[in-house]
Design an enzyme around this catalytic site. Sequence first.
Site, PDB file in Angstrom:
ATOM      1  N   TRP A  31       1.120  -1.307   0.446  1.00 29.69           N
ATOM      2  CA  TRP A  31       0.025  -0.269   0.014  1.00 29.69           C
ATOM      3  C   TRP A  31       1.060   1.367  -0.427  1.00 29.69           C
ATOM      4  CZ3 TRP A  31      -4.683   0.248  -0.913  1.00 29.69           C
ATOM      5  CH2 TRP A  31      -5.659   1.361  -0.616  1.00 29.69           C
ATOM      6  N   GLU A  67      -0.401  -5.281   7.820  1.00 30.20           N
ATOM      7  CA  GLU A  67       0.185  -6.530   8.584  1.00 30.20           C
ATOM      8  C   GLU A  67       2.325  -6.326   8.401  1.00 30.20           C
ATOM      9  OE1 GLU A  67      -3.381  -5.777   6.615  1.00 30.20           O
ATOM     10  OE2 GLU A  67      -1.780  -5.549   5.824  1.00 30.20           O
ATOM     11  N   GLU A  94      -9.813  11.284   6.278  1.00 37.21           N
ATOM     12  CA  GLU A  94     -10.894  11.881   6.957  1.00 37.21           C
ATOM     13  C   GLU A  94     -10.614  11.201   8.155  1.00 37.21           C
ATOM     14  OE1 GLU A  94     -13.316  12.669   4.352  1.00 37.21           O
ATOM     15  OE2 GLU A  94     -11.359  14.124   2.397  1.00 37.21           O
ATOM     16  N   HIS A  97      -8.906   5.758  10.712  1.00 35.33           N
ATOM     17  CA  HIS A  97      -8.361   4.709  10.706  1.00 35.33           C
ATOM     18  C   HIS A  97      -6.649   5.053  10.622  1.00 35.33           C
ATOM     19  CE1 HIS A  97      -6.885   1.670   7.489  1.00 35.33           C
ATOM     20  NE2 HIS A  97      -8.329   1.288   8.213  1.00 35.33           N
ATOM     21  N   PHE A 122      11.022  -0.681  12.729  1.00 34.94           N
ATOM     22  CA  PHE A 122      10.310   0.806  12.379  1.00 34.94           C
ATOM     23  C   PHE A 122       9.871   1.378  11.540  1.00 34.94           C
ATOM     24  CE2 PHE A 122       6.537   4.023  13.227  1.00 34.94           C
ATOM     25  CZ  PHE A 122       5.381   3.160  13.008  1.00 34.94           C
ATOM     26  N   ARG A 136       9.985  12.380   3.119  1.00 35.56           N
ATOM     27  CA  ARG A 136      11.086  11.297   3.488  1.00 35.56           C
ATOM     28  C   ARG A 136      10.967  10.114   3.085  1.00 35.56           C
ATOM     29  NH1 ARG A 136       8.040  14.883   5.767  1.00 35.56           N
ATOM     30  NH2 ARG A 136       8.976  16.451   8.077  1.00 35.56           N
TER      31      ARG A 136
END
Length: 164
Positions: A31, A67, A94, A97, A122, A136
């Site tokens: 994603w 995941e 928005e 989530h 991480f 970044r």
Amino acid sequence: MATLLKNLSDFSQTEIPSAAPYKFGIVVAEWNAEITNALYQGAYNSLIANGASAENIETYPVPGSFELTAGAELLLKYKNFDAIICLGCVIQGETRHFDFICDAVANGVSNVSIKHSKPVIFGVLTTDNQQQALDRAGGKHGNKGDEAAITAIKMADLAKTLQG
């Protein structure tokens, strides 16, 4: 220190051990692929530049940042790695989530690391917008993938040092 004041890829103030003796797993979220692919290239290139051999770096895609935790858990359960690098990007939308995903991934990565007594890094961007993520992931603030790779090398070396 705030990223605004720091380039994520500047390691001039730190000593980086050789990555040659270590095996790394990289788990990459699909994603936000434009961002995560750039993070991956930064991490991979930093590992190689610091002595890791290509055969000691294995990469596994997962659908999204959520995941990453399960991916890291599976790699440590079924493979032998000195460190796992989790790379993802969560961009504020928005709804809430964003908060749930960021919290779950941060806690999950930490918990997998503690459970296996192995470094699980991480390398997840949590930004307000696409431009911050681009900045970044190889843009004006460097590449968080570089930072994740250097952290993995340093933590793998620390573990080896402590094990004797």
